[in-house]
Design a protein around this motif. Structure first.
Motif, mmCIF file in Angstrom:
data_model
loop_
_atom_site.group_PDB
_atom_site.id
_atom_site.type_symbol
_atom_site.label_atom_id
_atom_site.label_comp_id
_atom_site.label_asym_id
_atom_site.label_seq_id
_atom_site.Cartn_x
_atom_site.Cartn_y
_atom_site.Cartn_z
ATOM 1 N N UNK A 1 -24.560 -15.171 -12.217
ATOM 2 C CA UNK A 1 -23.673 -16.335 -12.124
ATOM 3 C C UNK A 1 -22.424 -16.142 -12.983
ATOM 4 N N UNK A 2 -22.608 -15.587 -14.175
ATOM 5 C CA UNK A 2 -21.468 -15.319 -15.063
ATOM 6 C C UNK A 2 -20.541 -14.282 -14.452
ATOM 7 N N UNK A 3 -21.137 -13.226 -13.881
ATOM 8 C CA UNK A 3 -20.338 -12.177 -13.265
ATOM 9 C C UNK A 3 -19.542 -12.713 -12.087
ATOM 10 N N UNK A 4 -20.174 -13.526 -11.252
ATOM 11 C CA UNK A 4 -19.488 -14.103 -10.091
ATOM 12 C C UNK A 4 -18.307 -14.960 -10.530
ATOM 13 N N UNK A 5 -18.485 -15.715 -11.609
ATOM 14 C CA UNK A 5 -17.408 -16.564 -12.107
ATOM 15 C C UNK A 5 -16.259 -15.714 -12.655
ATOM 16 N N UNK A 6 -16.598 -14.661 -13.396
ATOM 17 C CA UNK A 6 -15.561 -13.785 -13.957
ATOM 18 C C UNK A 6 -14.746 -13.112 -12.855
ATOM 19 N N UNK A 7 -15.392 -12.777 -11.738
ATOM 20 C CA UNK A 7 -14.678 -12.156 -10.618
ATOM 21 C C UNK A 7 -13.633 -13.093 -10.018
ATOM 22 N N UNK A 8 -13.793 -14.389 -10.213
ATOM 23 C CA UNK A 8 -12.874 -15.363 -9.610
ATOM 24 C C UNK A 8 -11.685 -15.697 -10.517
ATOM 25 N N UNK A 9 -11.720 -15.247 -11.759
ATOM 26 C CA UNK A 9 -10.654 -15.576 -12.705
ATOM 27 C C UNK A 9 -9.618 -14.452 -12.693
ATOM 28 N N UNK A 10 -8.355 -14.761 -12.384
ATOM 29 C CA UNK A 10 -7.327 -13.712 -12.359
ATOM 30 C C UNK A 10 -6.960 -13.252 -13.763
ATOM 31 N N UNK A 11 -6.166 -12.207 -13.819
ATOM 32 C CA UNK A 11 -5.739 -11.667 -15.109
ATOM 33 C C UNK A 11 -4.830 -12.661 -15.827
ATOM 34 N N UNK A 12 -4.841 -12.578 -17.139
ATOM 35 C CA UNK A 12 -3.997 -13.432 -17.970
ATOM 36 C C UNK A 12 -2.576 -12.873 -17.963
ATOM 37 N N UNK A 13 -1.580 -13.648 -17.565
ATOM 38 C CA UNK A 13 -0.201 -13.147 -17.543
ATOM 39 C C UNK A 13 0.298 -12.773 -18.937
ATOM 40 N N UNK A 14 1.127 -11.755 -18.987
ATOM 41 C CA UNK A 14 1.797 -11.357 -20.224
ATOM 42 C C UNK A 14 2.697 -12.498 -20.686
ATOM 43 N N UNK A 15 2.974 -12.528 -21.985
ATOM 44 C CA UNK A 15 3.767 -13.621 -22.543
ATOM 45 C C UNK A 15 5.167 -13.711 -21.934
ATOM 46 N N UNK A 16 5.691 -12.581 -21.426
ATOM 47 C CA UNK A 16 7.043 -12.578 -20.870
ATOM 48 C C UNK A 16 7.115 -13.090 -19.433
ATOM 49 N N UNK A 17 5.964 -13.302 -18.802
ATOM 50 C CA UNK A 17 5.948 -13.766 -17.413
ATOM 51 C C UNK A 17 6.457 -15.205 -17.353
ATOM 52 N N UNK A 18 7.483 -15.470 -16.527
ATOM 53 C CA UNK A 18 7.990 -16.838 -16.423
ATOM 54 C C UNK A 18 7.045 -17.726 -15.618
ATOM 55 N N UNK A 19 7.020 -19.005 -15.941
ATOM 56 C CA UNK A 19 6.261 -19.951 -15.130
ATOM 57 C C UNK A 19 6.987 -20.155 -13.809
ATOM 58 N N UNK A 20 6.240 -20.568 -12.796
ATOM 59 C CA UNK A 20 6.860 -20.796 -11.493
ATOM 60 C C UNK A 20 5.822 -20.815 -10.402
ATOM 61 N N UNK A 21 6.250 -21.300 -9.239
ATOM 62 C CA UNK A 21 5.313 -21.456 -8.130
ATOM 63 C C UNK A 21 5.479 -20.404 -7.046
ATOM 64 N N UNK A 22 6.710 -20.030 -6.737
ATOM 65 C CA UNK A 22 6.977 -19.154 -5.605
ATOM 66 C C UNK A 22 7.945 -18.053 -6.004
ATOM 67 N N UNK A 23 8.273 -17.194 -5.021
ATOM 68 C CA UNK A 23 9.199 -16.097 -5.267
ATOM 69 C C UNK A 23 10.585 -16.586 -5.670
ATOM 70 N N UNK A 24 10.881 -17.847 -5.351
ATOM 71 C CA UNK A 24 12.168 -18.408 -5.760
ATOM 72 C C UNK A 24 12.269 -18.538 -7.279
ATOM 73 N N UNK A 25 11.118 -18.544 -7.951
ATOM 74 C CA UNK A 25 11.101 -18.693 -9.406
ATOM 75 C C UNK A 25 11.037 -17.356 -10.141
#
Length: 425
Positions: A99-123
């Motif tokens: 169950x823990x492994x399945x949950x971890x597989x669903x969590x994406x990588x943590x963005x680097x601090x320099x990654x800007x917030x935004x929703x789409x490619x426009x951002x």
């Protein structure tokens, strides 16, 4: 895949950074902590049960030797109960680990601090631009019309053989395609990347190792006949990174730098319009990839080197391009930081993505169990990076459109030694 100790020690950071992806991760992170606590509790109980059972087994042996049969038989009943308890605890522990492994597989990588917030490619954030956009004549054509005019790419013939998104390259079109592949590989090997030829089919473990599974099943072609369970590769990143799956490298062996040419296969959602016409979106296309396995202390330096390398190729091709830092909402599932390269298509009057260069930090390495022995002799997860160097379809589209003249399509000077001809006419 994120490591549980990292999540435990950086819960607020993980939640805050994943919010850049527009993900409310509070409940997921709380569940990870709860599942891990349950797992550790069950593991402690199981260890204690097995230890007690082993102690009693030794005691029973001594009792039989000393003739205390009745007492030995009493203890045997207790060990039988302990074995049943151990079996139950093992089953519970396995379920909790799964169950823990399945949950971890669903969590994406943590963005680097320099990654800007935004929703789409426009951002996405433009960080660099170079090259002059050529001024074309009024009768300039988009690449799909140029392909037909000069009979160098046949989309209808590909549709006849397979279906939409599987073009046939013909004559000088095929030679230009091969020239680009050889040029990219030569540039990459000259920069220290070791050329590899890798399989075009991968097993499920390879898909999980690089994060295509369980995230992108719908985009991959699945070969499941005659008992096979293979996937056609969406990029050389998958087999090339899995070359190192399960490896324990020496620190002195880092970095590992690989380049590979492969066809790529993607079942992307269908849509219509000029933005997906011709070479703009294909189900099968060629790509040359670069990949690095790095020491964590210099992976971002390596990322900068990879970006500079791709820039140099585009400078030599004399194509106008720009570099974007992807926002959280446009960032790939496995990536901590991605730079996209886009070439300007003059005939289409828009930018075309031609490369992504990414640092995955330990996310893939944790799935792959890819480690190295550090200076202290301890095993440590490596960092993995990869980039397109380059994806051919839109580079080819950019060349056809930006290099078109009234007399034909001029071949970029750097490619003439590979094509053997200076113009398509």
């Amino acid at each position: 895949m994120l490591q549980v100790p990292f999540i435990r020690e950086n819960q607020e950071l993980v939640i805050t950074r994943l919010a850049k992806r527009n993900i409310d991760a509070k409940q997921m992170i709380a569940d990870v902590i709860t599942f891990d606590e349950d797992r550790r509790r069950l593991q402690t109980q199981l260890d204690a049960t097995l230890a007690e059972s082993n102690t009693l087994s030794k005691e029973i042996g001594q009792l039989f030797k000393s003739g205390e049969v009745q007492k030995a038989n009493t203890l045997k009943e207790k060990t039988a109960k302990l074995k049943e308890d151990g079996k139950t605890l093992t089953e519970q522990l396995n379920l909790k680990v799964e169950a823990l492994q399945d949950l971890l597989y669903k969590i994406p990588n943590v963005p680097h601090e320099s990654v800007p917030s935004g929703n789409t490619e426009e951002d996405n954030e433009e960080v660099y631009r170079e090259g002059d956009i050529p001024v074309l004549s009024d009768n300039a054509l988009p690449h799909w019309e140029l392909a037909k005019k000069y009979d160098i790419i046949d989309f209808e013939l590909g549709n006849k053989i397979t279906g939409a998104g599987f073009p046939v390259y013909k004559d000088k079109g095929a030679k230009l395609q091969r020239a680009l592949i050889n040029y990219f590989l030569d540039k990459n090997t000259a920069a220290g990347y070791k050329e590899m030829q890798v399989p075009h089919l991968v097993n499920e473990a390879s898909g999980f190792g690089t994060g295509q599974l369980p995230d992108k099943e719908g985009q991959m072609y699945h070969v499941n006949g005659n008992g096979d369970n293979f996937y056609l590769i969406p990029t050389a990143e998958v087999p090339a990174t899995n070359l190192f799956r399960g490896d324990l490298l020496l620190e002195s062996e880092l970095p590992k730098a690989i380049t590979a040419y492969t066809p790529c296969f993607r079942r992307e959602a269908g849509s219509y319009g000029a933005h997906v016409r011709g070479l703009n979106r294909l189900h099968q296309f060629d790509k040359v990839e670069i990949l690095r396995v790095e020491h964590p202390s210099r992976s971002y330096e390596a990322l900068d080197e990879m970006v500079a390398h791709v820039k140099q190729i585009l400078v030599e091709l004399k194509l106008p391009y720009r570099i974007l830092r992807l926002c959280g909402g446009d960032l790939g599932f496995t990536s901590a930081l991605t730079y996209d390269f886009e070439v300007f298509s003059t005939a289409q009057d828009r930018w075309l993505e031609i490369s992504s260069v990414s640092n995955f930090e330990t996310f893939q390495a944790n799935r792959l169990k890819l480690r190295f022995k550090n200076a202290n002799g301890k095993s440590e997860l490596a960092h993995t990076l990869n980039g397109s160097s380059l994806a051919l379809p839109r580079v080819l589209a950019g060349i056809l459109e930006n290099y078109q003249t009234d007399d034909g399509i001029v071949i970029p000077e750097v490619l003439i030694p590979y094509t053997g001809f200076p113009i398509i006419d």
